[in-house]
Scaffold this active site. Structure first.
Site, PDB file in Angstrom:
ATOM      1  N   ARG A 117      49.681  36.605  31.797  1.00  0.00           N
ATOM      2  CA  ARG A 117      48.196  37.378  32.083  1.00  0.00           C
ATOM      3  C   ARG A 117      47.725  37.725  30.403  1.00  0.00           C
ATOM      4  NH1 ARG A 117      50.186  41.743  35.780  1.00  0.00           N
ATOM      5  NH2 ARG A 117      47.973  42.656  35.667  1.00  0.00           N
ATOM      6  N   ARG A 135      52.765  44.876  43.043  1.00  0.00           N
ATOM      7  CA  ARG A 135      52.024  43.646  42.771  1.00  0.00           C
ATOM      8  C   ARG A 135      52.897  42.462  42.732  1.00  0.00           C
ATOM      9  NH1 ARG A 135      46.652  44.824  39.490  1.00  0.00           N
ATOM     10  NH2 ARG A 135      47.083  42.687  38.785  1.00  0.00           N
ATOM     11  N   LYS A 175      41.146  49.530  32.980  1.00  0.00           N
ATOM     12  CA  LYS A 175      39.909  49.433  33.251  1.00  0.00           C
ATOM     13  C   LYS A 175      39.697  49.718  34.629  1.00  0.00           C
ATOM     14  CE  LYS A 175      40.232  45.003  33.203  1.00  0.00           C
ATOM     15  NZ  LYS A 175      41.636  44.497  32.563  1.00  0.00           N
ATOM     16  N   ARG A 235      53.654  51.747  35.612  1.00  0.00           N
ATOM     17  CA  ARG A 235      52.851  51.779  36.879  1.00  0.00           C
ATOM     18  C   ARG A 235      53.584  51.026  37.953  1.00  0.00           C
ATOM     19  NH1 ARG A 235      47.414  48.319  36.079  1.00  0.00           N
ATOM     20  NH2 ARG A 235      48.748  46.366  36.637  1.00  0.00           N
ATOM     21  N   ARG A 267      35.935  36.741  33.082  1.00  0.00           N
ATOM     22  CA  ARG A 267      37.119  36.640  32.641  1.00  0.00           C
ATOM     23  C   ARG A 267      37.199  35.370  31.593  1.00  0.00           C
ATOM     24  NH1 ARG A 267      40.816  39.762  36.182  1.00  0.00           N
ATOM     25  NH2 ARG A 267      42.866  39.921  35.139  1.00  0.00           N
TER      26      ARG A 267
HETATM   27  P1  AMP Z   1      43.453  41.945  38.101  1.00  0.00           P
HETATM   28  O1  AMP Z   1      43.785  42.867  39.124  1.00  0.00           O
HETATM   29  O2  AMP Z   1      42.104  42.073  37.443  1.00  0.00           O
HETATM   30  O3  AMP Z   1      44.564  41.993  36.752  1.00  0.00           O
HETATM   31  O4  AMP Z   1      43.741  40.522  38.430  1.00  0.00           O
HETATM   32  C1  AMP Z   1      44.796  39.845  39.010  1.00  0.00           C
HETATM   33  C2  AMP Z   1      44.701  38.565  39.006  1.00  0.00           C
HETATM   34  O5  AMP Z   1      43.798  38.044  39.665  1.00  0.00           O
HETATM   35  C3  AMP Z   1      44.748  37.686  37.609  1.00  0.00           C
HETATM   36  O6  AMP Z   1      45.949  37.598  36.914  1.00  0.00           O
HETATM   37  C4  AMP Z   1      44.035  36.460  38.047  1.00  0.00           C
HETATM   38  O7  AMP Z   1      45.028  35.523  38.723  1.00  0.00           O
HETATM   39  C5  AMP Z   1      43.188  36.679  39.195  1.00  0.00           C
HETATM   40  N1  AMP Z   1      41.640  37.135  39.026  1.00  0.00           N
HETATM   41  C6  AMP Z   1      41.114  38.270  38.782  1.00  0.00           C
HETATM   42  N2  AMP Z   1      39.795  38.328  38.435  1.00  0.00           N
HETATM   43  C7  AMP Z   1      39.892  37.023  37.861  1.00  0.00           C
HETATM   44  C8  AMP Z   1      38.754  36.266  37.254  1.00  0.00           C
HETATM   45  N3  AMP Z   1      37.623  36.891  37.002  1.00  0.00           N
HETATM   46  N4  AMP Z   1      39.003  34.947  36.874  1.00  0.00           N
HETATM   47  C9  AMP Z   1      39.865  34.142  37.436  1.00  0.00           C
HETATM   48  N5  AMP Z   1      41.073  34.928  37.854  1.00  0.00           N
HETATM   49  C10 AMP Z   1      41.010  36.336  38.262  1.00  0.00           C
END
Ligand code: AMP
Length: 314
Positions: A150, A139, A13, A127, A88
């Site tokens: 996740r 991360r 994404k 990554r 999400r």
């Molecule tokens: P990402 O970078 O999109 O993979 O997000 C990393 C982490 O941020 C996720 O595993 C969640 O803990 C949190 N997070 C990001 N976006 C959301 C969302 N829309 N709702 C809830 N948690 C989020």
């Protein structure tokens, strides 16, 4: 342009969002990036989110909805945005609908990147090693344990959005297993086609039966998903044709009955001529009267001649 990129962690994404930013000059709104920034800055939101994120869980809907509500208000989001990692959950999607409605805005498309889970692990491992090679901080949630969580969260809470947007006919699916360039090409093709993007789901079919025109992009192919609508159109065309034929038949019958009536009137017209007709008849009658008088004169003359000859002979 306002888009949502949907897909599990590691689906690509972020990479595709970056390309769309370049192409359309719109901003990428990644809730993950915003939360990580909040964690790094040690804001109250960051403090709340830090541990949840590290374990691979989802931060509460209220927090992320609040972040997005503020962010789409900002000037740089006026031209459009790509939502990456938001919504999400279904409540987040519903909140987004409300936010957009309040502002009189609409989503152009929701694009799902479909990937094979086994490959995701490999991608995340790649990554991690790439980041390490660049000397970047890895991360906190980029490890096997957090990734498994996740993925679970994605399946349980995010995947229902495929139906949510499918029902709204806003969803297009691309093959996230294809090369980065190919995925970009598929997304571009979807965005070039205006209108509804979704292949109607069976739930959507049950809800709103007839009017379905949808497009689904899968493995680089665009498929019109509106067989129902095509059939309906064909049915309508047949009906219209039949109607036209009926009208034509009716007017033909009417025309022939009119012709019959005209013939009758013409016949009657001969019996009772019009003024002009009367004049013609009058002229004809006068001519035949004159001819008759001529003949009568000749006969009288011939008779007189005969009588004279008789008298002479006597
Ligand atoms: P990402 O970078 O999109 O993979 O997000 C990393 C982490 O941020 C996720 O595993 C969640 O803990 C949190 N997070 C990001 N976006 C959301 C969302 N829309 N709702 C809830 N948690 C989020």
């Amino acid at each position: 342009m306002r888009l949502i990129l949907l897909g599990p962690p590691g689906a690509g994404k972020g990479t595709q969002a970056q390309r769309l930013v370049q192409k359309y000059g719109i901003v990428q709104l990644s809730t993950g990036d915003m939360l990580r920034a909040a964690v790094a800055a040690g804001t109250p939101i960051g403090l709340k989110a830090k541990d949840i994120m590290a374990s691979g869980g989802l931060v509460s809907d209220d927090i992320v909805i609040g972040i997005i509500a503020d962010r789409i208000e900002q000037d740089d989001a006026r031209k459009g945005f790509i939502l990456d990692g938001f919504p999400r959950t279904v409540p987040q999607a519903e909140a987004l609908d409300r936010l957009l409605k309040e502002k009189g805005l609409k989503l152009d498309s929701v694009i799902e990147l479909k990937v094979n889970e086994a490959v995701l692990l490999q991608r995340v491992e790649n990554r991690i090693s790439e980041m390490q090679a660049r000397g970047e901080a890895v991360r906190a949630d980029d490890n096997a344990e957090a990734l498994a969580k996740r993925l679970d969260a994605y399946r349980a809470q995010t995947e229902p959005l495929v139906h949510y947007y499918g029902d709204k006919r806003a969803l297009a699916t691309v093959d996230g297993m294809a090369s980065i360039d190919e995925v970009t090409a598929q997304i571009s093709r979807i965005l070039e086609v205006p209108g509804p993007k979704a292949k109607p789901t069976s739930r959507a079919k049950a809800k709103a039966a007839p009017k379905k025109v949808g497009i689904v992009a899968k493995a680089g192919k665009r498929v019109r998903a509106s067989e129902t609508s095509k059939r309906a159109k064909a049915k309508k065309a047949v009906k219209t044709k039949a109607k036209k034929a009926k009208v034509a038949k009716k007017s033909a019958v009417k025309a022939s009955s009119l012709a019959r009536r005209a013939k009758k009137t013409a016949k009657k017209g001969r019996k009772a001529p019009s003024k002009a007709g009367k004049r013609v008849v009058g002229r004809k009658a006068a001519a035949s009267k004159r001819a008759a008088q001529k003949v009568a004169k000749k006969v009288t003359k011939r008779r007189a001649k005969g009588r004279n000859q008789l008298t002479k002979r006597r």
